[in-house]
Design an enzyme around this catalytic site. Structure first.
Site, mmCIF file in Angstrom:
data_model
loop_
_atom_site.group_PDB
_atom_site.id
_atom_site.type_symbol
_atom_site.label_atom_id
_atom_site.label_comp_id
_atom_site.label_asym_id
_atom_site.label_seq_id
_atom_site.Cartn_x
_atom_site.Cartn_y
_atom_site.Cartn_z
ATOM 1 N N ASN A 1 0.880 -1.172 0.000
ATOM 2 C CA ASN A 1 0.000 0.000 0.000
ATOM 3 C C ASN A 1 0.916 1.220 0.000
ATOM 4 O OD1 ASN A 1 -1.762 2.078 0.442
ATOM 5 N ND2 ASN A 1 -2.396 1.428 2.485
ATOM 6 N N LYS B 1 0.185 4.261 -0.275
ATOM 7 C CA LYS B 1 -0.418 5.463 0.306
ATOM 8 C C LYS B 1 -0.161 6.668 -0.620
ATOM 9 C CE LYS B 1 -0.101 3.192 4.712
ATOM 10 N NZ LYS B 1 0.030 3.235 6.160
ATOM 11 N N HIS C 1 -9.431 1.300 4.754
ATOM 12 C CA HIS C 1 -8.162 1.462 5.477
ATOM 13 C C HIS C 1 -8.373 2.403 6.670
ATOM 14 C CE1 HIS C 1 -4.046 2.536 6.432
ATOM 15 N NE2 HIS C 1 -3.693 1.439 5.798
ATOM 16 N N GLU D 1 -6.698 4.744 7.799
ATOM 17 C CA GLU D 1 -6.443 6.169 7.510
ATOM 18 C C GLU D 1 -7.657 6.813 6.835
ATOM 19 O OE1 GLU D 1 -2.757 5.507 5.461
ATOM 20 O OE2 GLU D 1 -1.827 4.956 7.364
ATOM 21 N N GLU E 1 -5.266 -4.889 10.399
ATOM 22 C CA GLU E 1 -4.246 -3.860 10.609
ATOM 23 C C GLU E 1 -4.511 -3.128 11.929
ATOM 24 O OE1 GLU E 1 -2.262 -2.632 6.694
ATOM 25 O OE2 GLU E 1 -3.969 -1.329 6.967
ATOM 26 N N GLY F 1 2.717 2.271 10.675
ATOM 27 C CA GLY F 1 3.684 3.362 10.528
ATOM 28 C C GLY F 1 4.411 3.728 11.812
ATOM 29 N N SER G 1 3.587 -2.199 10.163
ATOM 30 C CA SER G 1 5.040 -2.302 10.355
ATOM 31 C C SER G 1 5.593 -3.687 10.010
ATOM 32 C CB SER G 1 5.432 -1.901 11.785
ATOM 33 O OG SER G 1 5.044 -0.564 12.043
HETATM 34 P P1 13P Z 1 3.172 0.349 7.554
HETATM 35 O O1 13P Z 1 3.653 -0.948 6.955
HETATM 36 O O2 13P Z 1 3.913 1.547 7.059
HETATM 37 O O3 13P Z 1 3.071 0.261 9.035
HETATM 38 O O4 13P Z 1 1.674 0.550 7.010
HETATM 39 C C1 13P Z 1 0.790 -0.485 7.094
HETATM 40 C C2 13P Z 1 -0.431 -0.131 6.350
HETATM 41 O O5 13P Z 1 -1.177 0.763 6.739
HETATM 42 C C3 13P Z 1 -0.709 -0.868 5.111
HETATM 43 O O6 13P Z 1 -1.999 -0.597 4.649
#
Ligand code: 13P
Length: 256
Positions: free
Chosen positions: A13, A15, A99, A101, A171, A177, A217
């Site tokens: 992903n 982002k 997601h 976010e 997740e 992150g 992560s």
């Molecule tokens: P990270 O791997 O940067 O923690 O992000 C995970 C994520 O949100 C994948 O959709």
């Protein structure tokens, strides 16, 4: 992983990272770095504007292109939104839905997630449905019920036959992150719980065929241990998917 019953799926992903030219370069680097992909499906979920460049760069490689969001309506006065037909015409095969976010910054709810799941399925694409608890919810001991609510509402009205197209990504928000990965036990516990919910809704055969990813992560170092868990069938990877050697190492770990 349990390859006897279901696919292992490694998805990046990206982002809001990479321009179209940068997307092309990163995909080419991934193609050069990764070994022969035999045992898992590989997806890159890129920003909308990168999709044409990504589809072109992925041609001939065993990498599919996904989107990070979609609008649930087929067309109309929704300024700034993107429809299923638009994505499909460009060659998108997967769409991340719900997601954390998007839930956190763009007010997505379990109900809009459910609508989007139907939109993606009806267009013949595959949704990657994200669920996960916050740190506060984990500390309050309500993780299992939060996840159950998210999964049940996301799948509301989804028919048994459609379930083979669904991928679920667990997740935990506190692991995204932050560099703070869930332990393999924590991740496996929730992923097993998700499979249990699917079993109660659709029966054992469907439950064992659904791929459930872990995200938060995940990196080149911890991937093998997470993927060794029976109910963790892949990863949804943010940061580490933007570095070709790291993403390739995760793919290779899933490909063992
Ligand atoms: P990270 O791997 O940067 O923690 O992000 C995970 C994520 O949100 C994948 O959709």
């Amino acid at each position: 992983m349990n390859r006897r019953y279901r696919k292992t799926v490694i998805a990046g992903n990206w982002k809001m990272n990479k321009t179209p030219a940068e997307a092309k370069a990163l995909i080419n680097e991934i193609k050069e770095t990764v070994g022969k992909v035999k045992w898992c499906d590989v997806i890159v979920c890129v920003p909308y504007v990168d999709i044409p460049a990504a589809v072109k760069a992925c041609k001939g490689a065993k990498i599919s292109v996904g989107a990070q969001n979609i609008h649930f309506e087929p067309k109309g006065a929704y300024t700034g939104e993107i429809s299923a037909d638009m994505l499909k015409e460009l060659g998108v095969k997967y769409v991340i839905v719900g997601h954390s976010e998007r839930r956190q910054y763009f007010a997505e709810t379990d109900e809009t997630v459910n609508k989007k799941v139907h939109t993606v399925l009806e267009a013949g694409m595959q949704p990657i449905v994200c669920v996960g608890e916050s740190l506060q919810q984990r500390e309050q001991g309500v993780t299992a019920s939060v996840i159950e609510t998210q999964v049940r509402i996301a799948l509301n009205g989804v028919a048994k036959e459609q379930m083979r197209k669904i991928i679920i990504a667990y997740e935990p928000i506190w692991a995204i992150g932050t560099g703070k990965t869930a332990t393999s036990e924590q991740a496996a516990e929730v992923c097993t719980g998700i499979r249990e919910i699917i079993r109660s809704l659709y029966g054992a055969r469907v439950a064992r065929s659904v791929s459930i990813q872990y995200g938060g992560s995940m990196n080149a170092k911890n991937a093998a241990e997470l993927l060794a868990q029976n109910d963790i069938d892949g990863g949804l990877i943010g940061g580490a998917s933007l570095k070709a050697p790291d993403f390739a190492a995760i793919i290779n770990a899933a490909n063992q």
